[in-house]
Scaffold this motif. Structure first.
Motif, PDB file in Angstrom:
ATOM      1  N   TRP A   1      41.452  17.354 124.143  1.00 52.63           N
ATOM      2  CA  TRP A   1      40.184  17.057 124.809  1.00 52.63           C
ATOM      3  C   TRP A   1      39.571  18.301 125.443  1.00 52.63           C
ATOM      4  O   TRP A   1      38.336  18.404 125.535  1.00 52.63           O
ATOM      5  CB  TRP A   1      40.384  15.966 125.849  1.00 52.63           C
ATOM      6  CG  TRP A   1      40.470  14.610 125.219  1.00 52.63           C
ATOM      7  CD1 TRP A   1      41.580  13.846 125.055  1.00 52.63           C
ATOM      8  CD2 TRP A   1      39.389  13.880 124.628  1.00 52.63           C
ATOM      9  NE1 TRP A   1      41.275  12.685 124.399  1.00 52.63           N
ATOM     10  CE2 TRP A   1      39.935  12.665 124.133  1.00 52.63           C
ATOM     11  CE3 TRP A   1      38.030  14.128 124.471  1.00 52.63           C
ATOM     12  CZ2 TRP A   1      39.153  11.718 123.493  1.00 52.63           C
ATOM     13  CZ3 TRP A   1      37.249  13.171 123.836  1.00 52.63           C
ATOM     14  CH2 TRP A   1      37.801  11.982 123.359  1.00 52.63           C
TER      15      TRP A   1
ATOM     16  N   SER B   1      43.313   2.074 113.120  1.00 57.76           N
ATOM     17  CA  SER B   1      42.722   2.993 114.104  1.00 57.76           C
ATOM     18  C   SER B   1      42.162   4.222 113.412  1.00 57.76           C
ATOM     19  O   SER B   1      41.010   4.623 113.651  1.00 57.76           O
ATOM     20  CB  SER B   1      43.766   3.406 115.147  1.00 57.76           C
ATOM     21  OG  SER B   1      44.245   2.291 115.861  1.00 57.76           O
TER      22      SER B   1
ATOM     23  N   ILE C   1      37.999   5.040 112.529  1.00 55.76           N
ATOM     24  CA  ILE C   1      37.382   6.268 113.030  1.00 55.76           C
ATOM     25  C   ILE C   1      36.887   7.120 111.868  1.00 55.76           C
ATOM     26  O   ILE C   1      35.827   7.759 111.952  1.00 55.76           O
ATOM     27  CB  ILE C   1      38.378   7.044 113.908  1.00 55.76           C
ATOM     28  CG1 ILE C   1      38.705   6.223 115.156  1.00 55.76           C
ATOM     29  CG2 ILE C   1      37.822   8.390 114.312  1.00 55.76           C
ATOM     30  CD1 ILE C   1      39.767   6.821 116.042  1.00 55.76           C
TER      31      ILE C   1
ATOM     32  N   LEU D   1      44.596   5.995 120.968  1.00 57.00           N
ATOM     33  CA  LEU D   1      43.186   6.335 120.770  1.00 57.00           C
ATOM     34  C   LEU D   1      42.835   7.673 121.411  1.00 57.00           C
ATOM     35  O   LEU D   1      42.046   8.444 120.852  1.00 57.00           O
ATOM     36  CB  LEU D   1      42.301   5.228 121.342  1.00 57.00           C
ATOM     37  CG  LEU D   1      42.393   3.862 120.661  1.00 57.00           C
ATOM     38  CD1 LEU D   1      41.464   2.864 121.332  1.00 57.00           C
ATOM     39  CD2 LEU D   1      42.067   3.973 119.183  1.00 57.00           C
TER      40      LEU D   1
ATOM     41  N   LEU E   1      41.096  10.376 118.784  1.00 60.94           N
ATOM     42  CA  LEU E   1      39.685  10.749 118.876  1.00 60.94           C
ATOM     43  C   LEU E   1      39.435  12.250 118.803  1.00 60.94           C
ATOM     44  O   LEU E   1      38.509  12.682 118.105  1.00 60.94           O
ATOM     45  CB  LEU E   1      39.079  10.153 120.151  1.00 60.94           C
ATOM     46  CG  LEU E   1      38.782   8.655 120.093  1.00 60.94           C
ATOM     47  CD1 LEU E   1      38.340   8.130 121.446  1.00 60.94           C
ATOM     48  CD2 LEU E   1      37.714   8.356 119.050  1.00 60.94           C
TER      49      LEU E   1
ATOM     50  N   ILE F   1      36.795  14.087 116.159  1.00 59.53           N
ATOM     51  CA  ILE F   1      35.648  14.819 116.705  1.00 59.53           C
ATOM     52  C   ILE F   1      35.698  16.280 116.290  1.00 59.53           C
ATOM     53  O   ILE F   1      34.692  16.862 115.873  1.00 59.53           O
ATOM     54  CB  ILE F   1      35.623  14.681 118.241  1.00 59.53           C
ATOM     55  CG1 ILE F   1      35.395  13.223 118.645  1.00 59.53           C
ATOM     56  CG2 ILE F   1      34.516  15.561 118.832  1.00 59.53           C
ATOM     57  CD1 ILE F   1      35.520  12.971 120.129  1.00 59.53           C
TER      58      ILE F   1
END
Length: 371
Positions: A14, A78, A82, A232, A236, A240
């Protein structure tokens, strides 16, 4: 130490996402040299692979808590959902992506059914000589994968309503509904009356009712939700960051003259890295049924969810979508489907099946550079 490593993975993912959201457009949009592109690619590649191991960890925890086939189904759906969102976002944002869905689905099928299955059977056979699995589950997967593959990627090349590999609106609507219906029936049977097809012969499947009826000490709903949220949180960043990775690869492909299809394959590998890693770990640990659930499940889910999504976008926006693959890819698809049916026609596998699947994967890679 293990807990610290587990928390560091999503944090690194992240943090990289935030940095690329803030400055990524200038970094990626103004790549000045191949060296800077290589540095950005290496950074993203290492972060994505590291975070992928976090996805595998959380998926293993959920699989242990939920049992089969629900454990692997959570990971498969999942990632595929995505992936569909990513493809849809690119289609809605770009006018030059008429072959994106086709290339992605074809790459996923080749990577999963030949690359991951081949390597998994080779590693498992080398360590355990022969491996057993639930034959009924593999047969059920293939009974869905074969018609969906032929309908989505082969049939459009032979219809006469359109001059290319696209579908006419009535065909697109009918095929979307058919795909959703078939995949929906499959999921209903997989999680309902035929759950036993997707577990090992000496194991019992765990369904939602049995989980709810277990004592509080046996399974914690709070712990279950926490691991699902962490799954998740780890997935993610991979998806991304893959968009930035795609732009860097486009630059690299143009600078080196490499085929553009190579970029899509690398992205497909990165997006499905968690499933691939988890499947290889399961095969090496002689849990071949779980490995098959992950591999064949991802192939079925990719077709079952991607086809309706991209055709719906095509009908809504009027943007053409080419689904029919080139003649050489048709040959590869037919060979892969026939080989998969032969591999999973017996209740035991050896290294030989793995070597043959890997040989087809090598042919797939060669055709990218020398079509």
């Amino acid at each position: 130490m293990h807990k610290a490593m587990t928390s560091m993975r999503p944090l690194a993912g992240w943090l990289t996402v935030v940095l690329f959201l803030l400055w990524g457009s200038s970094w990626v949009g103004h790549i000045g040299s191949p060296l800077s592109a290589l540095l950005l690619f290496t950074w993203l590649f290492l972060v994505i692979v590291w975070v992928a191991f976090g996805v595998v960890h959380e998926a293993e925890e959920l699989a242990h808590m939920l049992g089969e086939p629900l454990g692997t189904l959570v990971l498969t759906l999942s990632i595929v959902i995505i992936e569909v969102v990513l493809i849809s976002a690119v289609m809605l944002d770009s006018s030059g992506s008429s072959t994106l869905a086709r290339d992605t689905m074809y790459a996923v099928l080749m990577i999963v059914l030949n690359g991951v299955v081949g390597l998994g059977l080779l590693l498992g056979g080398f360590r355990h000589y022969e491996q057993a699995y639930n034959l009924k589950g593999a047969s059920a997967y293939l009974s869905v994968i074969i018609p969906l593959t032929l309908t989505a990627l082969v049939l459009p090349d032979f219809t006469t309503s359109t001059p290319d590999g696209s579908l006419a609106p009535p065909q697109a609507l009918a095929f979307s509904l058919l795909t959703l219906a078939l995949y929906g029936v499959f999921l209903w049977l997989q999680t309902g009356r035929h759950r036993g097809y997707f577990v090992t012969a000496d194991a019992q499947p765990v369904d939602a009712k049995s989980v709810a009826q277990q004592p509080a000490g046996a399974i914690s709903r709070k712990k279950l939700l926490r691991h699902f949220a962490l799954l998740l949180v780890n997935i993610l960043p991979i998806v991304i960051l893959s968009k930035s990775m795609a732009k860097i690869l486009d630059y690299g492909m143009a600078a080196t003259g490499a085929p553009k299809a190579l970029g899509g394959i690398i992205i497909a590998i990165l997006v499905f890295a968690p499933e691939g890693i988890s499947a290889l770990i399961a095969a090496r640990a002689d849990r071949l049924t779980r490995a098959i659930n992950l591999c064949l499940g991802s192939a079925a889910s990719t077709l079952g969810l991607t086809v309706p999504a991209v055709l719906a976008i095509s009908l809504y926006t009027g943007q053409p979508v080419l689904l029919g693959v080139p003649p050489s890819s048709i040959v590869m698809l037919m060979a892969t489907l026939i080989l998969s049916a032969m591999t999973f026609s017996s209740a035991r596998t050896t290294m030989l099946e793995g070597a043959v699947h890997l040989s087809l994967f090598v042919v797939f890679i060669v055709l990218i550079f020398s079509p």
